[in-house]
Each structure stands twice: as C-alpha cells, then as structure tokens.
Design a protein around this motif. Structure first.
Motif, PDB file in Angstrom:
ATOM      1  N   ALA A  19      47.988  -9.991  51.005  1.00  0.00           N
ATOM      2  CA  ALA A  19      48.182  -9.142  49.838  1.00  0.00           C
ATOM      3  C   ALA A  19      47.491  -9.742  48.609  1.00  0.00           C
ATOM      4  O   ALA A  19      46.880  -9.017  47.822  1.00  0.00           O
ATOM      5  CB  ALA A  19      49.673  -8.943  49.575  1.00  0.00           C
ATOM      6  N   GLN A  20      47.576 -11.057  48.464  1.00  0.00           N
ATOM      7  CA  GLN A  20      46.908 -11.721  47.343  1.00  0.00           C
ATOM      8  C   GLN A  20      45.403 -11.561  47.436  1.00  0.00           C
ATOM      9  O   GLN A  20      44.724 -11.280  46.441  1.00  0.00           O
ATOM     10  CB  GLN A  20      47.286 -13.207  47.304  1.00  0.00           C
ATOM     11  CG  GLN A  20      46.659 -13.964  46.145  1.00  0.00           C
ATOM     12  CD  GLN A  20      47.138 -13.477  44.789  1.00  0.00           C
ATOM     13  OE1 GLN A  20      48.322 -13.344  44.576  1.00  0.00           O
ATOM     14  NE2 GLN A  20      46.219 -13.206  43.886  1.00  0.00           N
ATOM     15  N   THR A  21      44.856 -11.703  48.638  1.00  0.00           N
ATOM     16  CA  THR A  21      43.421 -11.530  48.849  1.00  0.00           C
ATOM     17  C   THR A  21      43.000 -10.111  48.497  1.00  0.00           C
ATOM     18  O   THR A  21      41.986  -9.902  47.833  1.00  0.00           O
ATOM     19  CB  THR A  21      43.052 -11.849  50.314  1.00  0.00           C
ATOM     20  OG1 THR A  21      43.425 -13.190  50.588  1.00  0.00           O
ATOM     21  CG2 THR A  21      41.575 -11.664  50.572  1.00  0.00           C
ATOM     22  N   LEU A  22      43.788  -9.133  48.937  1.00  0.00           N
ATOM     23  CA  LEU A  22      43.478  -7.739  48.621  1.00  0.00           C
ATOM     24  C   LEU A  22      43.544  -7.489  47.120  1.00  0.00           C
ATOM     25  O   LEU A  22      42.673  -6.817  46.554  1.00  0.00           O
ATOM     26  CB  LEU A  22      44.444  -6.805  49.348  1.00  0.00           C
ATOM     27  CG  LEU A  22      44.258  -6.676  50.844  1.00  0.00           C
ATOM     28  CD1 LEU A  22      45.394  -5.868  51.452  1.00  0.00           C
ATOM     29  CD2 LEU A  22      42.928  -6.031  51.169  1.00  0.00           C
ATOM     30  N   ALA A  23      44.567  -8.027  46.464  1.00  0.00           N
ATOM     31  CA  ALA A  23      44.700  -7.848  45.018  1.00  0.00           C
ATOM     32  C   ALA A  23      43.527  -8.490  44.280  1.00  0.00           C
ATOM     33  O   ALA A  23      42.956  -7.877  43.361  1.00  0.00           O
ATOM     34  CB  ALA A  23      46.017  -8.450  44.538  1.00  0.00           C
ATOM     35  N   ASP A  24      43.146  -9.698  44.686  1.00  0.00           N
ATOM     36  CA  ASP A  24      41.994 -10.370  44.068  1.00  0.00           C
ATOM     37  C   ASP A  24      40.728  -9.553  44.245  1.00  0.00           C
ATOM     38  O   ASP A  24      39.912  -9.425  43.337  1.00  0.00           O
ATOM     39  CB  ASP A  24      41.801 -11.767  44.662  1.00  0.00           C
ATOM     40  CG  ASP A  24      42.902 -12.728  44.264  1.00  0.00           C
ATOM     41  OD1 ASP A  24      43.656 -12.431  43.306  1.00  0.00           O
ATOM     42  OD2 ASP A  24      43.014 -13.780  44.928  1.00  0.00           O
ATOM     43  N   ARG A  25      40.560  -9.011  45.449  1.00  0.00           N
ATOM     44  CA  ARG A  25      39.381  -8.216  45.763  1.00  0.00           C
ATOM     45  C   ARG A  25      39.346  -6.943  44.919  1.00  0.00           C
ATOM     46  O   ARG A  25      38.306  -6.566  44.392  1.00  0.00           O
ATOM     47  CB  ARG A  25      39.427  -7.887  47.257  1.00  0.00           C
ATOM     48  CG  ARG A  25      38.195  -7.445  47.868  1.00  0.00           C
ATOM     49  CD  ARG A  25      37.184  -8.587  47.963  1.00  0.00           C
ATOM     50  NE  ARG A  25      35.921  -7.949  48.175  1.00  0.00           N
ATOM     51  CZ  ARG A  25      34.865  -8.103  47.405  1.00  0.00           C
ATOM     52  NH1 ARG A  25      34.856  -8.974  46.451  1.00  0.00           N
ATOM     53  NH2 ARG A  25      33.787  -7.438  47.620  1.00  0.00           N
ATOM     54  N   LEU A  26      40.478  -6.281  44.782  1.00  0.00           N
ATOM     55  CA  LEU A  26      40.544  -5.061  43.980  1.00  0.00           C
ATOM     56  C   LEU A  26      40.235  -5.340  42.514  1.00  0.00           C
ATOM     57  O   LEU A  26      39.529  -4.574  41.851  1.00  0.00           O
ATOM     58  CB  LEU A  26      41.914  -4.398  44.119  1.00  0.00           C
ATOM     59  CG  LEU A  26      42.176  -3.718  45.453  1.00  0.00           C
ATOM     60  CD1 LEU A  26      43.647  -3.308  45.554  1.00  0.00           C
ATOM     61  CD2 LEU A  26      41.276  -2.521  45.638  1.00  0.00           C
TER      62      LEU A  26
END
Length: 135
Positions: A19-26
């Motif tokens: 989830a953190q990776t996805l949030a960073d990516r977004l």
C-alpha cells in the motif's frame, strides 16, 4: 475472536508495504510532468517489471527480469500514460492465468514494437498462448 482479530491485523500489516508503494507511486504520478518527452521504452518496462515482481511471485508467474538490447528504444510521449498502458497490458496477461510471461522489444521502420506474450499450461499436452502487442 481474538485470534481472528490478530489474523486480520497480520494480513493488514503484510499488505502495508504494498500500500505504501502504491501511495508513493500515485503521488509521484500526480507530480509528474505530463508533457511529452523522449522516453526509453526498455527502461520504462524494466521499472514496471521490478515493481510487479512481488505480484508475479504471489501468482507464481515467471516474468521477465530485465530487457536488454542494442541502443536505446526511444519514443516521444508521456511517461505516465505509457506506464499506464503497459501496466494494464501486463495486468491483463497476469489475469489470463499464464504461468510464463515474456516481453520483447524491437525497432521496425522507425517504430518501436513491444510484444507481451503469456503461456499457460491447461493440460499436460495442451498449451494455450496469448499475445498482446503495441507498435
């Protein structure tokens, strides 16, 4: 009841890095300049492969590690849009149930060609192939 809660908390904790990776990516995408620029397709795909490796492990998919080849395969466009297109194509291949995912690139008449191929063993003697392409 307590065991169920503990089990759920562990599941949530296991998903938090993703989830953190996805949030960073977004957030990175939101900040990205949407103007057209020269983009190396192999570098873009290699970045996508790296980010998708955990999912491939989870789904038991043998995916490409890195694309290599002579020269740079540059296209002019939006990196964000190209990432979205290739990401969706890879996701479709993953969802098709393939156990082997192959990606190849080549330059044809000043056009960059990307092939995404997936294979799935349905029965011992039967092999299903699928292919997505973008030129």
């Amino acid at each position: 009841f307590v065991q169920a809660v503990v089990s759920e908390l562990r599941a949530v904790a296991g998903e938090s890095p993703r989830a953190q990776t996805l949030a960073d990516r977004l957030l990175a995408m939101a900040r990205a300049d949407a103007e057209a620029q020269a983009i190396d397709v192999r570098d873009l795909l290699n970045d996508l492969f790296e980010r998708r490796q955990p999912r491939w492990l989870e789904l038991q998919i043998e995916g490409p590690q890195r694309l290599a080849g002579p020269g740079v395969l540059e296209v002019f466009g939006s990196r964000l849009q190209l990432e979205q297109v290739f990401g969706l194509l890879l996701e479709c291949a993953e969802d098709a149930g393939g156990s082997l995912l192959e990606v190849s690139t080549e330059l044809q008449s000043r056009r960059v060609r990307v092939d995404i191929r997936f294979r799935s063993k349905l029965k011992a003697a039967e092999l299903r192939d699928g292919r997505f392409g973008l030129a």
